[in-house]
Design a protein around this motif. Sequence first.
Motif, PDB file in Angstrom:
ATOM      1  N   PRO A   1     -23.958 -44.660   0.784  1.00  8.12           N
ATOM      2  CA  PRO A   1     -25.185 -45.369   1.165  1.00  8.12           C
ATOM      3  C   PRO A   1     -25.024 -46.049   2.523  1.00  8.12           C
ATOM      4  CG  PRO A   1     -24.330 -46.113  -0.979  1.00  8.12           C
ATOM      5  CD  PRO A   1     -23.239 -45.386  -0.274  1.00  8.12           C
ATOM      6  N   VAL A   2     -26.021 -45.833   3.375  1.00  6.09           N
ATOM      7  CA  VAL A   2     -25.967 -46.390   4.729  1.00  6.09           C
ATOM      8  C   VAL A   2     -27.135 -47.355   4.912  1.00  6.09           C
ATOM      9  CG1 VAL A   2     -26.083 -45.846   7.188  1.00  6.09           C
ATOM     10  CG2 VAL A   2     -24.916 -44.276   5.621  1.00  6.09           C
TER      11      VAL A   2
ATOM     12  N   LYS B   1     -24.043 -49.816   8.783  1.00 11.58           N
ATOM     13  CA  LYS B   1     -23.011 -50.150   7.793  1.00 11.58           C
ATOM     14  C   LYS B   1     -23.083 -49.249   6.557  1.00 11.58           C
ATOM     15  CE  LYS B   1     -22.548 -54.923   9.227  1.00 11.58           C
ATOM     16  NZ  LYS B   1     -22.489 -56.323   8.825  1.00 11.58           N
ATOM     17  N   VAL B   2     -21.945 -49.130   5.873  1.00 12.67           N
ATOM     18  CA  VAL B   2     -21.924 -48.367   4.628  1.00 12.67           C
ATOM     19  C   VAL B   2     -21.588 -49.295   3.455  1.00 12.67           C
ATOM     20  CG1 VAL B   2     -21.229 -46.234   5.797  1.00 12.67           C
ATOM     21  CG2 VAL B   2     -19.496 -47.700   4.797  1.00 12.67           C
ATOM     22  N   LEU B   3     -22.113 -48.929   2.304  1.00 13.45           N
ATOM     23  CA  LEU B   3     -21.968 -49.773   1.119  1.00 13.45           C
ATOM     24  C   LEU B   3     -20.760 -49.327   0.297  1.00 13.45           C
ATOM     25  CD1 LEU B   3     -23.679 -52.061  -0.323  1.00 13.45           C
ATOM     26  CD2 LEU B   3     -24.424 -50.245  -1.877  1.00 13.45           C
ATOM     27  N   LEU B   4     -19.856 -50.255   0.041  1.00 11.15           N
ATOM     28  CA  LEU B   4     -18.691 -49.964  -0.800  1.00 11.15           C
ATOM     29  C   LEU B   4     -18.659 -50.921  -1.989  1.00 11.15           C
ATOM     30  CD1 LEU B   4     -15.839 -49.544   1.878  1.00 11.15           C
ATOM     31  CD2 LEU B   4     -17.162 -47.731   0.763  1.00 11.15           C
TER      32      LEU B   4
ATOM     33  N   TRP C   1     -11.435 -50.297  -3.211  1.00 11.06           N
ATOM     34  CA  TRP C   1     -12.809 -50.040  -2.790  1.00 11.06           C
ATOM     35  C   TRP C   1     -13.181 -48.566  -2.897  1.00 11.06           C
ATOM     36  CZ3 TRP C   1     -16.172 -53.929  -1.590  1.00 11.06           C
ATOM     37  CH2 TRP C   1     -15.616 -55.199  -1.379  1.00 11.06           C
ATOM     38  N   THR C   2     -14.429 -48.323  -3.272  1.00 11.97           N
ATOM     39  CA  THR C   2     -14.883 -46.950  -3.460  1.00 11.97           C
ATOM     40  C   THR C   2     -16.361 -46.829  -3.109  1.00 11.97           C
ATOM     41  OG1 THR C   2     -14.902 -45.129  -5.058  1.00 11.97           O
ATOM     42  CG2 THR C   2     -15.528 -47.294  -5.891  1.00 11.97           C
TER      43      THR C   2
ATOM     44  N   VAL D   1     -19.548 -55.969  -4.086  1.00 11.86           N
ATOM     45  CA  VAL D   1     -20.290 -54.895  -3.421  1.00 11.86           C
ATOM     46  C   VAL D   1     -20.626 -55.425  -2.038  1.00 11.86           C
ATOM     47  CG1 VAL D   1     -22.341 -53.412  -3.484  1.00 11.86           C
ATOM     48  CG2 VAL D   1     -21.269 -54.144  -5.629  1.00 11.86           C
ATOM     49  N   GLU D   2     -20.295 -54.631  -1.010  1.00 11.29           N
ATOM     50  CA  GLU D   2     -20.474 -55.144   0.350  1.00 11.29           C
ATOM     51  C   GLU D   2     -20.795 -54.044   1.333  1.00 11.29           C
ATOM     52  OE1 GLU D   2     -17.746 -57.794   2.554  1.00 11.29           O
ATOM     53  OE2 GLU D   2     -17.051 -58.398   0.552  1.00 11.29           O
ATOM     54  N   LEU D   3     -21.501 -54.424   2.398  1.00 16.42           N
ATOM     55  CA  LEU D   3     -21.738 -53.513   3.514  1.00 16.42           C
ATOM     56  C   LEU D   3     -20.621 -53.681   4.541  1.00 16.42           C
ATOM     57  CD1 LEU D   3     -25.572 -54.056   3.939  1.00 16.42           C
ATOM     58  CD2 LEU D   3     -24.477 -51.888   3.308  1.00 16.42           C
ATOM     59  N   PHE D   4     -20.122 -52.558   5.035  1.00 17.54           N
ATOM     60  CA  PHE D   4     -19.021 -52.588   6.005  1.00 17.54           C
ATOM     61  C   PHE D   4     -19.387 -51.804   7.259  1.00 17.54           C
ATOM     62  CE2 PHE D   4     -16.907 -53.240   1.967  1.00 17.54           C
ATOM     63  CZ  PHE D   4     -15.880 -54.138   2.253  1.00 17.54           C
TER      64      PHE D   4
END
Length: 182
Positions: free
Chosen positions: A45-46, A50-53, A65-66, A133-136
Motif C-alpha cells: 500500500p502506497v 510512503k509505504v505502509l508496513l 515488519w511486513t 502500523v506505520e507509513l515509511f
Amino acid sequence: MKYCSNCAAELHIAIPEGDNLPRHICRQCDTIHYQNPKIIAGCLPVYQDKVLLCRRAIEPRLGFWTLPAGFMENNESTQQAALRETREEANAEVRLLSLYTMTSIIHVNQVQLIYLAEMDKPEFSTSNESLEVELFAEDEIPWEELAFHTIRNALQYYFEDRKTGTFPLRQIELQGTRYNRP
Ligand code: ZN
C-alpha cells in the motif's frame, strides 16, 4: 498428515499407480490426499511517497515488519484476499493497481502474490495481528527488521521502479535464502 480426513484411518505414503511422486494414501477408503502449494496474497500500500508496513504481533517473525498479506481463503479471489488481509492487519482500505510480485517460495510450498495498491487517506490502525502500523518513506524503511525475503524484494523493486514510474510484474523464485532475480 497422519490420518485420513475422510475416514480417520491411518495413512500410508506411496506412489500411486500412474503417478511419479509419493502421496498420502488411505487404504481403507482409497482416497489419495494430494498436497499442493498454498497461496498468500497481500498488498504494497502506497500513500503519497510512503509505504505502509505492519509490525507482526504473531509468529512467525513476531516483532518484524511486513506488508499486509496472508493465506487466501476458499471462495475468494486473490484480489479479495489481498484487500481482506490489508483490512484485517492494518485496518486500511486500499485500491489495487496491479499484480506486482509473484514469488514461488519453493522450500515452504507457497506462492505469494503482492498487489501494488494506493491509499486515498492515511487511515490505518493496529490489530490483533499487528503491534504497529506505520507509513515509511524510502529512507525510513527498517531494512534490517523486515520479516521475510519476499517483503524485502517487493520493497526493493518498488523503490527501483518508482524512479521510472513503471511497475512491471516481477516473477521471483525463492529457495531457502537464495533468490533469483529474473
Ligand atoms: Zn480414508
